[in-house]
Design a protein around this motif. Structure first.
Motif, mmCIF file in Angstrom:
data_model
loop_
_atom_site.group_PDB
_atom_site.id
_atom_site.type_symbol
_atom_site.label_atom_id
_atom_site.label_comp_id
_atom_site.label_asym_id
_atom_site.label_seq_id
_atom_site.Cartn_x
_atom_site.Cartn_y
_atom_site.Cartn_z
ATOM 1 N N ILE A 139 0.850 -1.178 -0.107
ATOM 2 C CA ILE A 139 -0.154 -0.080 0.037
ATOM 3 C C ILE A 139 0.976 1.174 0.163
ATOM 4 O O ILE A 139 0.526 2.236 -0.643
ATOM 5 N N MET A 140 1.935 1.221 0.709
ATOM 6 C CA MET A 140 2.646 2.456 1.157
ATOM 7 C C MET A 140 3.593 2.692 -0.162
ATOM 8 O O MET A 140 3.747 3.743 -0.634
ATOM 9 N N THR A 141 4.060 1.666 -0.968
ATOM 10 C CA THR A 141 4.809 1.783 -2.090
ATOM 11 C C THR A 141 3.827 2.393 -2.979
ATOM 12 O O THR A 141 4.348 3.337 -3.914
ATOM 13 N N THR A 276 4.541 -4.864 21.146
ATOM 14 C CA THR A 276 4.434 -6.325 20.844
ATOM 15 C C THR A 276 4.435 -6.313 19.159
ATOM 16 O O THR A 276 4.593 -7.292 18.574
ATOM 17 N N LEU A 277 4.500 -5.235 18.621
ATOM 18 C CA LEU A 277 4.842 -5.198 17.143
ATOM 19 C C LEU A 277 6.159 -5.486 16.812
ATOM 20 O O LEU A 277 7.244 -5.059 17.166
ATOM 21 N N LYS A 278 6.103 -6.588 15.738
ATOM 22 C CA LYS A 278 7.465 -7.020 15.310
ATOM 23 C C LYS A 278 7.560 -6.442 13.764
ATOM 24 O O LYS A 278 6.856 -7.131 12.826
ATOM 25 N N ILE A 279 8.491 -5.396 13.580
ATOM 26 C CA ILE A 279 8.800 -4.947 12.137
ATOM 27 C C ILE A 279 10.289 -4.974 12.052
ATOM 28 O O ILE A 279 10.896 -4.735 13.017
ATOM 29 N N PRO A 280 10.738 -4.915 10.654
ATOM 30 C CA PRO A 280 12.188 -4.694 10.508
ATOM 31 C C PRO A 280 12.626 -3.206 11.113
ATOM 32 O O PRO A 280 11.893 -2.512 11.210
ATOM 33 N N GLY A 281 13.918 -3.407 11.755
ATOM 34 C CA GLY A 281 14.540 -2.246 12.222
ATOM 35 C C GLY A 281 14.278 -1.045 10.831
ATOM 36 O O GLY A 281 14.232 0.271 11.405
ATOM 37 N N ALA A 282 14.794 -1.208 9.666
ATOM 38 C CA ALA A 282 14.687 -0.410 8.523
ATOM 39 C C ALA A 282 13.648 0.314 8.569
ATOM 40 O O ALA A 282 13.501 1.394 8.145
ATOM 41 N N LEU A 283 12.358 -0.536 8.624
ATOM 42 C CA LEU A 283 11.102 0.309 8.658
ATOM 43 C C LEU A 283 10.951 1.231 9.669
ATOM 44 O O LEU A 283 10.323 2.425 9.421
ATOM 45 N N GLU A 284 11.013 1.050 11.098
ATOM 46 C CA GLU A 284 10.853 1.846 12.098
ATOM 47 C C GLU A 284 11.714 3.317 11.981
ATOM 48 O O GLU A 284 11.306 4.195 12.130
ATOM 49 N N ASP A 285 12.988 2.858 11.325
ATOM 50 C CA ASP A 285 13.993 3.887 10.984
ATOM 51 C C ASP A 285 13.429 4.814 9.826
ATOM 52 O O ASP A 285 13.496 6.128 10.109
ATOM 53 N N LEU A 286 12.899 4.139 9.011
ATOM 54 C CA LEU A 286 12.256 4.928 7.914
ATOM 55 C C LEU A 286 10.994 5.990 8.397
ATOM 56 O O LEU A 286 10.939 6.843 7.966
ATOM 57 N N VAL A 287 9.982 5.345 9.198
ATOM 58 C CA VAL A 287 9.025 5.867 9.656
ATOM 59 C C VAL A 287 9.556 7.362 10.715
ATOM 60 O O VAL A 287 9.075 8.318 10.536
ATOM 61 N N ILE A 305 12.058 7.029 -0.100
ATOM 62 C CA ILE A 305 11.323 6.097 0.651
ATOM 63 C C ILE A 305 10.791 4.596 -0.186
ATOM 64 O O ILE A 305 10.943 3.684 0.242
ATOM 65 N N ILE A 306 10.479 4.801 -1.454
ATOM 66 C CA ILE A 306 10.279 3.780 -2.287
ATOM 67 C C ILE A 306 11.460 2.719 -2.191
ATOM 68 O O ILE A 306 11.024 1.503 -2.040
ATOM 69 N N LYS A 307 12.789 3.077 -2.335
ATOM 70 C CA LYS A 307 13.788 2.446 -2.135
ATOM 71 C C LYS A 307 13.974 1.510 -1.169
ATOM 72 O O LYS A 307 14.332 0.439 -1.209
ATOM 73 N N THR A 308 13.487 2.289 0.144
ATOM 74 C CA THR A 308 13.745 1.725 1.297
ATOM 75 C C THR A 308 12.616 0.470 1.584
ATOM 76 O O THR A 308 12.984 -0.632 2.056
#
Length: 344
Positions: A139-141, A276-287, A305-308
């Protein structure tokens, strides 16, 4: 908007006036072509009707009336220009809703005609409470693809027009089923917020144009905004989609309080709100980078953002594929005591 309403009773001062409501009726024929069939939605920027295009054999379309009236020829001309830009954007990107026509109702109420879509907003999806992480990235892409098209600008008669949305938020992101893509994401109201933001003071009545919970710090300061303002609003949208909460909260639902919050309060991190949210660190850093107070510290374009996002969806050895393909963002599992605290 639904999340915002959980915290505050929304100020309805921007709603259509009684005289405007009474002049728009189901069954009316607009510019001898579009017959209004039913009211299907309304918000701060206007109301949307399902209509039939009688010139094309009763093809179903959507007609959106803007809240503000146009009280002089210069403003009407500006609206026509922005509607044209919106129409061109929709033809250049699958991820921006297609504007088909525009006009004035009773000579002063602006409206534009869009493709009629069946589906749900991202706002509705967030309220449902569960979202697979790979769907979030998909969706975000697409949201970024629509933003990229607008930010790059379109050429009209030799002049490049860059379009800043100014009101990126979940209720302006529409999701529909698509035979080839599976799910197609479309941005609504591109160019209209920009149009309203540049109007004369008598039309704007000093109102903040956009939605205060998603506004960038520079929108509140009156500075000239660029694509990085939309990136800040996207950051809040991504944070809300992932957690069900805002990263920043005002102490009251006023422009002054929200200005203070966005300009001074540090955003909470995703893990603080949703442990409890499990997401890649790269996604949290992006946000979190999108939520930087200074535009220079955010991603400088949605291309970055699209590249990330694409890197996360095709993880390297540092990220387990199961974290992307099998994870769900389960908002219902977030403990109640993790609700955002209001800074004091």
């Amino acid at each position: 908007m639904k999340l915002l309403n959980k915290y505050f009773k929304f100020n309805q001062s921007s709603a259509p006036t009684k005289s405007q409501k009474s002049s728009i009726q189901v069954g009316q024929l607009l510019i001898d072509r579009y017959k209004l069939m039913e009211l299907v939605g309304s918000g701060a920027m206007g109301s949307v009707y399902r209509a039939q295009d009688q010139l094309l054999g009763d093809v179903t379309v959507a007609v959106k009336f803007l809240t503000h009236t146009l009280n002089n020829d210069a403003i009407a001309s500006r609206f026509a220009r922005e509607a044209r830009i919106g129409a061109l954007l929709g033809h250049q990107s699958l991820n921006i809703v297609r504007v088909l026509d525009y006009g004035l109702h009773e000579e002063h109420i602006p409206f534009y005609v869009m493709e009629f879509m069946q589906g749900q907003t991202l706002d509705d999806l967030i309220e449902a409470g569960r979202l697979p992480l790979n769907r979030f990235i998909h969706i975000m892409t697409q949201v970024c693809a629509g933003m990229k098209c607008a930010h790059q600008g379109i050429n009209i008669e030799g002049e490049l027009h860059q379009v800043i949305h100014r009101d990126i938020k979940p209720s302006n992101i529409f999701l529909i089923k698509d035979a080839s893509l599976g799910e197609l994401t479309k941005l609504l109201d591109f160019g209209i917020a920009d149009f309203l933001s540049s109007q004369s003071e008598d039309l704007r009545s000093h109102a903040f144009v956009g939605t205060v919970a998603y506004g960038s710090p520079e929108q509140f300061s009156g500075a000239v905004v660029d694509a990085r303002s939309d990136i800040y609003s996207l950051g809040i949208t991504m944070f809300e989609t992932l957690t069900g909460y805002f990263p920043i909260m005002a102490t009251a639902n006023t422009i002054e309080s929200w200005a203070q919050a966005h300009q001074q309060f540090p955003p909470q991190r995703l893990r603080d709100v949703a442990p409890t949210l499990k997401i890649p660190g790269a996604l949290e850093d992006l946000v979190m980078s999108c939520l930087a107070k200074s535009p220079t510290q955010r991603p400088q374009s949605v291309t970055d953002i699209i590249k990330t996002l694409k890197g996360i969806s095709h993880p390297g050895p540092g990220v387990a594929p199961s974290l992307i393909n099998n994870s769900s963002i389960d908002l219902a599992s977030i403990p109640p005591n993790s609700r955002l605290s209001v800074p004091t």
